[in-house]
Enzyme design. Structure first.
Site, PDB file in Angstrom:
ATOM      1  N   ALA A  32       0.641   6.136 -13.661  1.00 43.92           N
ATOM      2  CA  ALA A  32       1.439   6.763 -12.813  1.00 43.92           C
ATOM      3  C   ALA A  32       2.858   5.941 -13.762  1.00 43.92           C
ATOM      4  O   ALA A  32       3.570   5.611 -12.857  1.00 43.92           O
ATOM      5  CB  ALA A  32       1.478   6.554 -11.570  1.00 43.92           C
ATOM      6  N   HIS A  34       6.920   5.005 -14.818  1.00 41.51           N
ATOM      7  CA  HIS A  34       7.972   5.822 -14.148  1.00 41.51           C
ATOM      8  C   HIS A  34       9.456   4.378 -14.747  1.00 41.51           C
ATOM      9  O   HIS A  34       9.132   3.504 -15.629  1.00 41.51           O
ATOM     10  CB  HIS A  34       8.637   5.237 -12.732  1.00 41.51           C
ATOM     11  CG  HIS A  34       7.783   3.957 -11.812  1.00 41.51           C
ATOM     12  ND1 HIS A  34       8.649   2.591 -12.338  1.00 41.51           N
ATOM     13  CD2 HIS A  34       7.140   3.330 -11.505  1.00 41.51           C
ATOM     14  CE1 HIS A  34       8.055   1.547 -11.787  1.00 41.51           C
ATOM     15  NE2 HIS A  34       7.171   2.399 -11.042  1.00 41.51           N
ATOM     16  N   HIS A  37       8.607   1.143 -15.158  1.00 40.70           N
ATOM     17  CA  HIS A  37       8.064   0.470 -17.012  1.00 40.70           C
ATOM     18  C   HIS A  37       8.318   0.223 -17.732  1.00 40.70           C
ATOM     19  O   HIS A  37       8.423  -0.024 -18.712  1.00 40.70           O
ATOM     20  CB  HIS A  37       6.193   1.675 -16.240  1.00 40.70           C
ATOM     21  CG  HIS A  37       4.996   1.384 -15.196  1.00 40.70           C
ATOM     22  ND1 HIS A  37       5.785   2.013 -14.721  1.00 40.70           N
ATOM     23  CD2 HIS A  37       4.904   0.610 -14.433  1.00 40.70           C
ATOM     24  CE1 HIS A  37       4.432   2.026 -13.478  1.00 40.70           C
ATOM     25  NE2 HIS A  37       4.230   0.735 -13.748  1.00 40.70           N
ATOM     26  N   LYS A 150       9.230  -7.019  -8.442  1.00 44.76           N
ATOM     27  CA  LYS A 150       8.615  -6.721  -7.567  1.00 44.76           C
ATOM     28  C   LYS A 150       7.845  -7.296  -6.608  1.00 44.76           C
ATOM     29  O   LYS A 150       7.345  -7.649  -6.099  1.00 44.76           O
ATOM     30  CB  LYS A 150       8.769  -4.945  -7.446  1.00 44.76           C
ATOM     31  CG  LYS A 150       8.434  -3.817  -6.241  1.00 44.76           C
ATOM     32  CD  LYS A 150       8.666  -2.742  -6.562  1.00 44.76           C
ATOM     33  CE  LYS A 150       6.989  -2.288  -7.349  1.00 44.76           C
ATOM     34  NZ  LYS A 150       5.622  -2.367  -6.069  1.00 44.76           N
ATOM     35  N   ASP A 151       6.266  -6.993  -7.557  1.00 46.94           N
ATOM     36  CA  ASP A 151       5.807  -7.693  -7.636  1.00 46.94           C
ATOM     37  C   ASP A 151       5.741  -9.553  -7.703  1.00 46.94           C
ATOM     38  O   ASP A 151       4.788 -10.045  -8.326  1.00 46.94           O
ATOM     39  CB  ASP A 151       4.070  -7.538  -8.514  1.00 46.94           C
ATOM     40  CG  ASP A 151       3.766  -5.875  -7.904  1.00 46.94           C
ATOM     41  OD1 ASP A 151       3.403  -5.630  -6.856  1.00 46.94           O
ATOM     42  OD2 ASP A 151       4.460  -4.659  -8.626  1.00 46.94           O
ATOM     43  N   SER A 187       4.994   3.337  -8.334  1.00 41.31           N
ATOM     44  CA  SER A 187       4.225   4.168  -8.955  1.00 41.31           C
ATOM     45  C   SER A 187       3.984   4.855  -6.980  1.00 41.31           C
ATOM     46  O   SER A 187       3.285   6.672  -6.957  1.00 41.31           O
ATOM     47  CB  SER A 187       2.546   3.930  -9.301  1.00 41.31           C
ATOM     48  OG  SER A 187       3.079   3.294 -10.402  1.00 41.31           O
ATOM     49  N   ARG A 188       3.376   4.417  -6.029  1.00 38.55           N
ATOM     50  CA  ARG A 188       3.521   5.247  -4.711  1.00 38.55           C
ATOM     51  C   ARG A 188       4.070   5.623  -3.871  1.00 38.55           C
ATOM     52  O   ARG A 188       4.030   6.730  -2.678  1.00 38.55           O
ATOM     53  CB  ARG A 188       2.785   3.868  -4.027  1.00 38.55           C
ATOM     54  CG  ARG A 188       1.789   2.833  -3.958  1.00 38.55           C
ATOM     55  CD  ARG A 188       2.073   1.756  -2.938  1.00 38.55           C
ATOM     56  NE  ARG A 188       1.139   0.560  -3.689  1.00 38.55           N
ATOM     57  CZ  ARG A 188      -0.737   0.420  -3.691  1.00 38.55           C
ATOM     58  NH1 ARG A 188      -1.140   0.793  -2.733  1.00 38.55           N
ATOM     59  NH2 ARG A 188      -1.459   0.161  -4.031  1.00 38.55           N
TER      60      ARG A 188
END
Length: 283
Positions: A32, A34, A37, A150-151, A187-188
């Site tokens: 997914a 974007h 990535h 982000k993570d 992706s969410r």
């Protein structure tokens, strides 16, 4: 772009490249894809001779089975996006190829990093992350691997795992990529309802205000203020907000001059859980 579905094929290909003394950059993803990535892939391409991207939705890191089923899968679009940034190799294995018939996590000790923040709310999540990232590193054997900030907790945990398991790979943390309205790319985000998508940039706006407040107020006061902001919001529900020391990820009450701090947040926008963080200035 070369596409491999088995460990044996990709290992054979990359081994032949390593014999030519070629460096490998690696971007592990769950698909997914974007712009966030793609920004990692562009960074990898600048510093390495070959860039490998993996797409694998890892079952062992989902504490909620429903979330795994609903995770967006867009492989044809992902392949097109990878072509636009001239990705060299895509590794797209099946669950059976990675786990055989034993879909289970290894147990890891991340020196307590796994018990902070996300670890309190997502049981076994970081064992799942450690299991898949270690497995992928062993298959790809990259020189450098790229992860988004982000993570941030995941990034620190992977650095810890590499150090403890003496894996020969440099971990590169890359800045958070945001939509124009400030929402961290994820992706969410594609699963947000229209009204929740309009509401979601409130998360980053609040983080920026919290950063400003942290210049003059202690962490407890800032946390109370953020909690109040979300209590007033009709569409967003705060799961946690914490100000933590970057290295240990431990929540702080008062700042010390030489330490580096970050504010971390998890918010439900309807059924979709969004996370974000921001580096804090320590005056």
């Amino acid at each position: 772009m070369k596409i491999f579905n088995t460990k044996q094929e990709i290992k054979a290909y990359l081994t032949s490249k390593k014999e030519e003394n070629i460096s490998i950059g690696f971007v592990p993803t769950m698909g997914a894809l974007h712009e966030g990535h793609l920004s990692l892939i562009k960074k990898a391409k600048k510093k390495n001779d070959i860039t490998v991207v993996s797409i694998f939705v890892n079952p062992t890191q989902f504490d909620n089975p429903e979330d795994l089923v609903k995770y967006p899968k867009t492989i044809e679009n992902d392949k097109k996006l990878l072509e636009t940034v001239s990705c060299d190799v895509l590794f797209f294995p099946s669950v059976k190829e990675i786990y055989d018939d034993n879909i289970a996590s290894e147990k890891f000790d991340f020196d307590g990093l796994e018990h902070q923040m996300e670890g309190k709310f997502r049981d076994g999540h970081f064992d799942g992350v450690g299991t898949i990232v270690k497995a992928l590193f062993e298959i790809i054997e990259p020189n450098r691997a790229y992860f988004g900030q982000k993570d941030f907790q995941q990034l620190q945990i992977i650095k810890k795992m590499v150090k403890k398991h003496r894996l020969n790979v440099k971990i590169k943390g890359c800045p958070i990529f945001r939509e124009e309205d400030g929402l961290a790319m994820s992706s969410r985000n594609t699963r947000l309802t229209k009204e929740h998508r309009i509401a979601a940039p409130f998360i980053y706006k609040t983080l920026k205000k919290a950063r400003k407040k942290f210049g003059t107020e202690n962490a407890i006061k800032v946390t109370e203020w953020v909690t109040k902001q979300f209590k007033k919001h009709p569409l967003l529900e705060l799961e946690y907000f914490t100000i933590a020391e970057e290295k240990s990820l431990k929540t702080i009450k008062n700042k010390e001059y030489n330490n580096k701090y970050r504010a971390f947040i998890a918010v439900f926008a309807g059924e979709i859980r969004l996370i974000d963080n921001i580096r804090l200035k320590n005056h």
